[in-house]
Scaffold this active site. Structure first.
Site: not given
Length: 654
Positions: A510, A546, A213, A457
């Site tokens: 997240y 993160e 991303d 990831e």
């Protein structure tokens, strides 16, 4: 759009496949990659500024090779434009075809060399070095190919002495063919998708697909330099340090190329220039009494203390005595990991920092000194003591400041987006091992680097991931036994096949954003369960590597709604409440995603990029920045060995 390898065709063929043979085995040691420095025996000439530039817009992207553009000045092959170096080429023109261009582009620079570089031949060696170019590079000097390099984030160089010293005059023409195509076996991986429906797409139309991303900026991103050494020279230096309360030992190993009849002397100087230890020979150790240790920012009143190790070589070459001098900054510090703590110099260290990107308006990923200094001033204002180089190695210039300012670094390779089974095969693995060798070769002596990260990831729940990461991590540890190794996971704790091999668990989550969006109330339960499940399974310290939420600057909502500044603040506070409980046990760090907004590919979930920054892309603070600043300074004062009167101003003004 279309692309092909030199001599290749478009149909079904990715532009790099013909260029990437299986890398050679691990037997041969890599040459040194000492950062170019001016010394009494070395000179440096920077090649930054405007270069000639031409994108190969031929149907197969192969006209430059077919017509041998490197054999003559680039302007003689067709239209060229000025292109700044260092910079990404994507955002610099009004030509939309360059914004998302995939394939070969060509750069050229003509430079006059100092006559003394040529007159001293053969005792002077001339080297051409690129800080980085994304992604695959082929370089010619005066029409002669001198180097190829795969990878967009690490330096490469070539000895060009025989070419420039054997040519009439002092003009040196540097030509670079650069290809930004990503394949399943590059790092990061990608794939080319050809659109064959002629009713919907033009002929030979394709797109570059990636599984990360951030925008795949391309160009010569870091400085290009010419530098000299004697023909017999110091090729590499490796330094490790150990310390006790009153004594430190600096172990060193020096390699010399160009002569077997040489002597080496070493002097270690403190910041006042006083010699505190001396040595000789290609390996040994220096004893330092009452050493000034290298401490992280906010952990000591004098963070980032660096000694200078001067290495002097004298060698006999064809009856002549040559001398080479190189000075390496050295920080004395130790790193140790327990089941619940991360120790620097024997003291518990808590990572309170950020994830970053090399990304900014106009220049893309190009190195920019003003931006670098702004970022470091913001980091210190924030009270951040660390960052991760997400998701690729950062410029040497950035790493230099981390060493000098005491900013702790988790140094990550470009292993982002490893999602497909074919990216876990032998070809990808072999390249991954080579990239780790290049990264460690570059950054092994940096005190700021306390841990290597081999991926971000990945699909680590896939069956081949276990062998893959066991191999990469074992190889990394063999190259550098002095630092712990990790990778950053988002996999389920019960399914992750790579986690057994890491020293520290780094986990991204997240909650209330990508999972249960809008529901802040789920964070305490889900985040607590995340930590407890990981620790119960592996008994290793954990970093929240993160977490975060997008916020559009100036968008407000009360009660907090997604994308408002209030929602970003509220999410941070929910996470922080759990961190405060778990950092008393085994959580050793928190790294916000992200330091600043950054560009991504276009998509329905991104409006001119990722907005998870606590600063805007122009480095202006959002409300979340003040939340984080208050928290980080509070943590720093709680954990500091300094008197509690230390304030943000006292340490920031170092």
């Amino acid at each position: 759009m279309a692309a092909a390898a030199p001599g290749g065709s478009v149909a079904g063929l990715c532009p790099l496949l013909l260029l990437l043979p299986l890398l050679p085995g691990r037997a041969a040691a890599l040459p040194g990659m000492l950062q170019p420095r001016d010394t009494p025996s070395r000179e440096r000439k920077e090649l930054g500024g405007l270069w000639s530039f031409r994108a190969d817009l031929s149907p197969g992207r192969d006209a430059g090779f077919a017509q041998r553009w490197y054999r003559q000045p680039l302007r003689q092959t067709g239209p060229v434009i000025d292109m700044p170096v260092p910079a990404s080429f994507n955002d610099l023109t009004q030509d939309p075809s360059l914004e998302n261009y995939i394939g070969w582009v060509w750069y050229e620079k003509e430079v006059l060399l100092p006559a003394r570089w040529l007159q001293d031949s053969p005792s002077t060696r001339v080297v051409l070095r690129f800080g980085s170019a994304h992604y695959y590079s082929i370089v010619w000097v005066n029409g002669v190919q001198v180097v190829e390099h795969e990878g967009g984030h690490l330096p490469f160089e070539a000895d060009i002495s025989s070419i420039v010293q054997g040519s009439p005059g002092t003009l040196c023409r540097v030509t670079v063919a650069l290809n930004n195509t990503l394949t399943p076996h590059t790092l990061p991986p990608g794939s080319i998708q050809y659109m064959t429906d002629k009713t919907r797409y033009p002929k030979n139309y394709f797109v570059q697909n990636t599984r990360f991303d951030f925008f795949n900026y391309a160009g010569i991103h870091r400085p290009v330099v010419l530098y000299t050494t004697p023909s017999a020279y110091i090729d590499d230096i490796t330094v490790t340090t150990t310390s006790s309360e009153h004594v430190a030992m600096v172990q060193y190993e020096v390699s010399v190329v160009g002569s077997t009849a040489y002597s080496l002397s070493l002097s270690l100087r403190d910041q006042e220039g006083k010699v505190v230890a001396t040595g000789d020979g290609p390996e040994g150790e220096l004893k330092v009494l009452n050493p000034n240790l290298w401490w992280p920012y906010l952990m000591h009143e004098n963070p980032g203390y660096l000694y200078s190790l001067e290495v002097k070589m004298q060698a006999q070459v064809e009856g002549a005595l040559l001398e080479d001098v190189y000075t390496l900054p050295v920080g004395i510090r130790t790193v140790h990991v327990t089941s619940t703590q991360f120790l620097i110099n024997g003291r518990p260290f808590y990572f309170h920092g950020v994830n970053k990107h090399e990304d900014s308006d106009i220049r893309g990923k190009g190195l920019d000194w003003a931006l670098i200094m702004k970022d470091f001033n913001l980091l210190r204002w924030l009270g951040a003591n660390s960052f991760r180089t997400s998701h690729y190695p950062y410029a040497e210039e950035i790493m230099d400041l981390c060493d000098a300012y005491g900013i702790v670094v988790i140094d990550e390779c470009p292993g982002v987006g490893i999602k497909l089974p074919e990216s876990f095969g032998n070809k990808s693995l072999q390249h991954h091992l080579a990239v780790m060798e290049e990264l460690i070769r570059r950054d092994k002596n940096r005190p700021s680097v306390v841990m290597w990260s081999v991926a971000n990831e990945p699909a680590s729940e896939l069956p081949p991931a276990g062998f893959y990461f066991k191999t990469v991590i074992a190889h990394t540890k063999a190259l550098d036994p002095s630092r712990p190794v990790t990778f950053v996971t988002e996999a389920n704790y019960a399914l992750d096949r790579g986690a057994p091999y890491v020293d520290v668990i780094c986990v991204n989550s997240y909650f209330s954003w990508y999972h249960d969006p809008g529901h802040l109330e789920v964070i305490p339960l889900q985040l607590t369960a995340q930590f407890e499940n990981w620790y119960k399974t592996y008994q290793k310290p954990i970093i929240q590597s993160e977490y975060g939420a997008d916020s559009v600057p100036g968008l407000h909502s009360d009660p907090p709604l997604m994308f408002s500044e209030e929602y970003q603040k509220a999410m941070l506070k929910e996470y922080h409440a759990v961190f405060d409980k778990k950092r008393k046990e085994y959580v050793i760090g928190e790294l916000i995603w992200n330091f600043a907004d950054f560009m991504t590919n276009q998509g329905t979930t991104r409006v001119l990029g990722n907005k998870k920054g606590i600063f805007t892309r122009q480095r202006q603070p959002k409300a979340a920045a003040f939340v984080l600043r208050e928290r980080y300074w509070k943590i720093a004062n709680e954990s500091s060995c300094l008197p509690p009167v230390i304030t943000s101003h006292a340490l920031f003004l170092k």
